[in-house]
Scaffold this active site. Sequence first.
Site, short mmCIF file in Angstrom:
data_model
loop_
_atom_site.label_atom_id
_atom_site.label_comp_id
_atom_site.label_asym_id
_atom_site.label_seq_id
_atom_site.Cartn_x
_atom_site.Cartn_y
_atom_site.Cartn_z
N ASP A 72 80.42 80.19 46.59
CA ASP A 72 80.46 78.84 46.91
C ASP A 72 81.73 78.20 46.61
O ASP A 72 81.87 76.95 47.17
CB ASP A 72 79.07 78.28 46.68
CG ASP A 72 77.93 78.50 47.74
OD1 ASP A 72 78.21 79.27 48.75
OD2 ASP A 72 76.75 78.04 47.39
N GLY A 112 69.78 74.92 45.71
CA GLY A 112 70.43 75.18 46.88
C GLY A 112 71.35 74.29 47.37
O GLY A 112 71.77 74.22 48.38
N GLY A 140 75.14 72.84 42.85
CA GLY A 140 75.54 71.84 41.85
C GLY A 140 76.39 72.86 40.93
O GLY A 140 77.52 72.40 40.38
N GLY A 141 76.08 73.95 40.51
CA GLY A 141 76.82 74.75 39.30
C GLY A 141 78.25 75.21 40.12
O GLY A 141 79.15 75.00 39.47
N SER A 142 78.25 75.36 41.32
CA SER A 142 79.42 75.93 42.03
C SER A 142 80.43 74.72 42.09
O SER A 142 81.67 74.92 41.69
CB SER A 142 79.07 76.44 43.47
OG SER A 142 78.42 77.35 43.13
N PRO A 196 69.99 68.71 40.98
CA PRO A 196 69.13 69.46 40.30
C PRO A 196 69.35 70.92 40.24
O PRO A 196 70.17 71.30 41.48
CB PRO A 196 67.66 69.31 40.93
CG PRO A 196 68.14 68.68 42.57
CD PRO A 196 69.47 67.94 42.06
N VAL A 197 69.17 71.99 39.58
CA VAL A 197 69.17 73.26 39.60
C VAL A 197 68.30 74.08 40.42
O VAL A 197 67.18 73.49 40.54
CB VAL A 197 69.31 73.92 38.16
CG1 VAL A 197 70.32 73.12 37.38
CG2 VAL A 197 67.81 73.64 37.43
N LYS A 249 76.10 69.82 47.84
CA LYS A 249 76.44 70.41 49.47
C LYS A 249 75.36 70.88 50.27
O LYS A 249 74.19 71.04 49.43
CB LYS A 249 77.28 71.53 49.45
CG LYS A 249 76.87 72.69 49.03
CD LYS A 249 75.99 73.76 49.84
CE LYS A 249 75.61 74.99 48.91
NZ LYS A 249 74.51 75.62 49.53
O1 C5P Z 1 78.26 84.52 44.56
P1 C5P Z 1 77.10 83.98 43.82
O2 C5P Z 1 77.19 84.53 42.32
O3 C5P Z 1 77.02 82.47 43.77
O4 C5P Z 1 75.95 84.45 44.69
C1 C5P Z 1 74.64 84.44 43.94
C2 C5P Z 1 73.55 85.32 44.63
O5 C5P Z 1 73.68 85.05 46.09
C3 C5P Z 1 74.43 86.69 44.84
O6 C5P Z 1 73.99 87.58 43.82
C4 C5P Z 1 73.62 87.37 46.16
O7 C5P Z 1 72.43 87.74 45.91
C5 C5P Z 1 73.63 86.19 47.06
N1 C5P Z 1 74.95 86.03 47.76
C6 C5P Z 1 74.88 87.02 49.00
N2 C5P Z 1 76.21 86.98 49.94
C7 C5P Z 1 76.93 86.06 49.60
C8 C5P Z 1 76.84 84.78 48.77
C9 C5P Z 1 75.51 85.03 47.81
O8 C5P Z 1 74.26 88.00 49.04
N3 C5P Z 1 77.93 85.71 50.70
#
Ligand code: C5P
Length: 300
Positions: A141, A103, A106-108, A99-100, A18
Amino acid sequence: MAGTRGKTDMMTVSAPAKVNLSLRILGKRPDGYHTLESVMQMLALADTLTISEADALYFTCSNPALESADNLVMRAAQLLQGISPHSLGARMHLEKQIPVQAGLGGGSSDAAAALAALNVLWDIRLPLDKLATLAATLGSDIPFFLNGPCALVCGRGETVYPVVHQTPGHVVLVKPSAGLSTPRVYADLHADLLTESSQTGQLPETMALLQALNSGNIEAVAHTICNDLEASALTLLPELTNLRARMLQAGCLAVILCGSGSTLCGICDSSSRSLTIASMLANDGLWTWAGDWLLPTDNS
Ligand code: C5P
């Protein structure tokens, strides 16, 4: 998830990348996450997950560095396994193209693909909204990837409003060899970089972007894209500033950071231009990809 193929005892699932066409960060929440408003758009770039029934959970990956028990695919499978009264297993193989630390989600997306496929393979039949609630506990995500190909995403990421548009998008992705850690980029987001919001509705720039997508005018889309994480990412990885300038000079209508980076996404007026820019920057040893974003007709 962009689509599934195969019999229900063996499934091949596409897990698309995305780009956030807008990413507005509205404030920090008491739990440390941020409240956001984002228009997320799936791309034709995708990982592929193959799943078949087995006596226990097994996970392999084309990238051995990702082949661990805490991979989001494995965690998604364990989460779904945990809500079923039956003892369920699956053999899962992931072919990585995305790629990892890029942004690109990919993992999500891999996790969403695993949840959607196992929900069918194991005949759990959890409705989409329940699956999305479960997905949100794994990552912010992931609910988006159960919807798509385009959506307005709010809250922490768990509130997803599908956006149906038919505007074709030709994009070029360019990633420096260094990645960026999402928590690190968010941690460097100072209060003055947040978008002020009265919280009474969508931001004017989000409305403008949605209107541009609705109008079919890619130049209008290019003029309304934005990402509040850019300043923080560009400070952490200064080479992005020069790279963005080169992409604009080469003819991109606009260039935006993908999520928390480190990939830059250029929007182009034609697929031949995106291909030309991708091959020019690939010659410099950068990872590049040129292609289109997904439209509803690609997502059947
Ligand atoms: O939810 P996820 O583990 O993918 O989020 C990764 C990091 O992104 C979180 O640890 C946080 O630092 C940041 N994040 C955030 N607010 C969000 C989504 C992600 O601060 N709405």
